[in-house]
Scaffold this motif. Structure first.
Motif, PDB file in Angstrom:
ATOM      1  N   ALA A 271     -10.370  66.404  -1.249  1.00 18.66           N
ATOM      2  CA  ALA A 271     -11.030  65.684  -2.334  1.00 18.66           C
ATOM      3  C   ALA A 271     -12.448  65.287  -1.924  1.00 18.66           C
ATOM      4  CB  ALA A 271     -10.232  64.442  -2.705  1.00 18.66           C
ATOM      5  N   GLY A 272     -13.398  65.522  -2.812  1.00 16.67           N
ATOM      6  CA  GLY A 272     -14.783  65.162  -2.562  1.00 16.67           C
ATOM      7  C   GLY A 272     -15.613  66.249  -1.919  1.00 16.67           C
TER       8      GLY A 272
ATOM      9  N   ILE B 158     -10.874  70.671  -9.941  1.00 18.92           N
ATOM     10  CA  ILE B 158     -12.241  70.881  -9.485  1.00 18.92           C
ATOM     11  C   ILE B 158     -13.196  70.607 -10.637  1.00 18.92           C
ATOM     12  CG2 ILE B 158     -11.569  72.613  -7.781  1.00 18.92           C
ATOM     13  CD1 ILE B 158     -12.678  74.772  -9.674  1.00 18.92           C
ATOM     14  N   GLU B 159     -14.444  70.386 -10.280  1.00 11.38           N
ATOM     15  CA  GLU B 159     -15.510  70.303 -11.266  1.00 11.38           C
ATOM     16  C   GLU B 159     -16.510  71.405 -10.952  1.00 11.38           C
ATOM     17  OE1 GLU B 159     -18.987  67.251 -11.611  1.00 11.38           O
ATOM     18  OE2 GLU B 159     -17.309  66.435 -12.771  1.00 11.38           O
ATOM     19  N   ILE B 160     -16.853  72.191 -11.946  1.00 16.36           N
ATOM     20  CA  ILE B 160     -17.807  73.279 -11.751  1.00 16.36           C
ATOM     21  C   ILE B 160     -18.808  73.269 -12.894  1.00 16.36           C
ATOM     22  CG2 ILE B 160     -16.077  74.880 -12.707  1.00 16.36           C
ATOM     23  CD1 ILE B 160     -17.517  77.111 -11.153  1.00 16.36           C
ATOM     24  N   GLU B 161     -20.049  73.032 -12.534  1.00 13.76           N
ATOM     25  CA  GLU B 161     -21.147  73.041 -13.503  1.00 13.76           C
ATOM     26  C   GLU B 161     -20.821  72.219 -14.753  1.00 13.76           C
ATOM     27  OE1 GLU B 161     -24.131  74.290 -12.855  1.00 13.76           O
ATOM     28  OE2 GLU B 161     -23.416  74.859 -10.853  1.00 13.76           O
TER      29      GLU B 161
ATOM     30  N   ILE C  23     -19.365  73.816  -6.987  1.00 12.37           N
ATOM     31  CA  ILE C  23     -17.945  73.537  -7.156  1.00 12.37           C
ATOM     32  C   ILE C  23     -17.585  72.319  -6.309  1.00 12.37           C
ATOM     33  CG2 ILE C  23     -15.594  74.439  -6.953  1.00 12.37           C
ATOM     34  CD1 ILE C  23     -16.795  77.257  -6.995  1.00 12.37           C
ATOM     35  N   LYS C  24     -16.944  71.323  -6.936  1.00  9.47           N
ATOM     36  CA  LYS C  24     -16.522  70.122  -6.218  1.00  9.47           C
ATOM     37  C   LYS C  24     -15.044  69.887  -6.457  1.00  9.47           C
ATOM     38  CE  LYS C  24     -17.361  65.137  -5.797  1.00  9.47           C
ATOM     39  NZ  LYS C  24     -18.183  63.989  -6.270  1.00  9.47           N
ATOM     40  N   ALA C  25     -14.316  69.599  -5.378  1.00  6.71           N
ATOM     41  CA  ALA C  25     -12.904  69.229  -5.500  1.00  6.71           C
ATOM     42  C   ALA C  25     -12.836  67.763  -5.901  1.00  6.71           C
ATOM     43  CB  ALA C  25     -12.182  69.461  -4.181  1.00  6.71           C
ATOM     44  N   THR C  26     -12.418  67.499  -7.138  1.00  4.67           N
ATOM     45  CA  THR C  26     -12.316  66.113  -7.595  1.00  4.67           C
ATOM     46  C   THR C  26     -11.044  65.450  -7.088  1.00  4.67           C
ATOM     47  OG1 THR C  26     -11.442  66.986  -9.679  1.00  4.67           O
ATOM     48  CG2 THR C  26     -13.767  66.422  -9.624  1.00  4.67           C
ATOM     49  N   GLU C  27     -10.089  66.266  -6.662  1.00 10.71           N
ATOM     50  CA  GLU C  27      -8.952  65.846  -5.852  1.00 10.71           C
ATOM     51  C   GLU C  27      -8.639  67.043  -4.964  1.00 10.71           C
ATOM     52  OE1 GLU C  27      -4.933  66.421  -8.112  1.00 10.71           O
ATOM     53  OE2 GLU C  27      -6.335  65.514  -9.538  1.00 10.71           O
ATOM     54  N   ALA C  28      -7.754  66.882  -4.003  1.00  7.33           N
ATOM     55  CA  ALA C  28      -7.418  68.018  -3.138  1.00  7.33           C
ATOM     56  C   ALA C  28      -7.111  69.231  -4.016  1.00  7.33           C
ATOM     57  CB  ALA C  28      -6.237  67.675  -2.247  1.00  7.33           C
ATOM     58  N   ALA C  29      -7.750  70.364  -3.731  1.00  9.50           N
ATOM     59  CA  ALA C  29      -7.668  71.501  -4.644  1.00  9.50           C
ATOM     60  C   ALA C  29      -7.642  72.826  -3.890  1.00  9.50           C
ATOM     61  CB  ALA C  29      -8.846  71.488  -5.615  1.00  9.50           C
ATOM     62  N   LYS C  30      -6.816  73.728  -4.401  1.00  8.54           N
ATOM     63  CA  LYS C  30      -6.761  75.097  -3.903  1.00  8.54           C
ATOM     64  C   LYS C  30      -7.140  76.008  -5.062  1.00  8.54           C
ATOM     65  CE  LYS C  30      -3.699  78.300  -1.408  1.00  8.54           C
ATOM     66  NZ  LYS C  30      -2.341  78.465  -0.819  1.00  8.54           N
ATOM     67  N   PHE C  31      -8.082  76.924  -4.833  1.00  5.61           N
ATOM     68  CA  PHE C  31      -8.527  77.778  -5.924  1.00  5.61           C
ATOM     69  C   PHE C  31      -8.886  79.173  -5.417  1.00  5.61           C
ATOM     70  CE2 PHE C  31     -11.996  75.054  -4.491  1.00  5.61           C
ATOM     71  CZ  PHE C  31     -13.039  75.948  -4.248  1.00  5.61           C
ATOM     72  N   LEU C  32      -8.811  80.119  -6.352  1.00  9.22           N
ATOM     73  CA  LEU C  32      -9.094  81.528  -6.094  1.00  9.22           C
ATOM     74  C   LEU C  32     -10.349  81.910  -6.858  1.00  9.22           C
ATOM     75  CD1 LEU C  32      -8.051  84.364  -5.013  1.00  9.22           C
ATOM     76  CD2 LEU C  32      -6.916  84.588  -7.241  1.00  9.22           C
TER      77      LEU C  32
END
Length: 240
Positions: free
Chosen positions: A173-174, A197-200, A220-229
């Motif tokens: 996160a963060g 996540i937050e993206i643009e 790209i920001k993880a607004t909480e713990a995040a896993k992404f492809l």
């Protein structure tokens, strides 16, 4: 920058009992004229297969087919002589080329298996079919992107018959990153596996996705713990 957002609850769905699937793009009985493909990305299915069940032998041709196992394991067989198990943290790629017949079953008789089934249009058609798989260490995804698939053998990833790159990251996160396209004309399709996540300026939750194009960089920001492809992919010269 141009953006298209696919919310998790807007996907097509199918429940066959043994198979529960969510379709981002038109597939099988699900058809949406606004969701045929995103550039070279033709199919993005989020599948859960019941224990002991699976897809019987069936053919493909001229498609790059990727399986990303999220939970459990799949047993793969094909007419190229390949027979193996694809576990969580494994990625499989099959360049169908001139034609291949394969089957995929849950390797467990009792536990469900979860995986992403992703199809891309190939760069070159009618090449000899090819199969490969690889295990990726999730430690190398912590607060950074790990390349899973690349057109370049030198990247240490699985190779694909397309100017496309697959990367995965697991961010605290963060944490933030700035993503730039691998080649100038590519877009990116970003799918949130877990977290948010937050993206643009857009907030994406679990199983949401965004396609971006005409961009030089994306924050790209993880607004909480995040896993992404992230699928970095050509956008032009593809029709349905």
């Amino acid at each position: 920058m141009q953006k298209i957002i696919h919310r998790a609850d807007s996907r097509g769905s199918a429940d066959h009992g043994w198979l529960k699937s969510h379709h981002t793009f038109s597939f099988a009985q699900y058809y949406n004229e606004d969701r045929i493909h995103f550039g070279a990305l033709r199919v993005f299915n989020d599948d859960i297969v019941a224990g002991g069940m699976g897809f019987g032998a069936h053919p493909h041709d001229n498609m790059e087919i990727i399986s990303v196992v999220l939970k459990g394991a799949l047993e793969h067989k094909d007419n190229l002589g390949t027979h193996g198990i694809i576990n969580a943290n494994d990625v499989q790629i099959m360049s169908a080329g001139t034609g291949v017949v394969h089957s995929e079953f849950n390797a467990s008789k009792t536990e469900a298996a979860e995986f992403l089934q992703i199809w891309l249009f190939p760069r070159e058609r009618n090449l000899p079919p090819r199969y490969d798989q690889k295990t990726f260490d999730p430690v190398l995804q912590h607060n950074q992107l790990q390349t899973l698939i690349s057109p370049n053998e030198s990247d240490g990833a699985l190779t694909i018959n397309q100017d496309a790159w697959f990367s995965i990251g697991n961010f605290d996160a963060g944490k933030e990153l700035v993503y730039t396209p691998r080649v100038a004309y590519n877009g990116a399709y970003i799918f949130v596996l877990e977290g948010s996540i937050e993206i643009e300026g857009e907030t994406l939750q679990r199983r949401d996705a965004i396609g971006i194009s005409s961009y030089s960089a994306a924050s790209i920001k993880a607004t909480e713990a995040a896993k992404f492809l992230i699928i970095d992919i050509p956008l032009t010269q593809f029709t349905h």
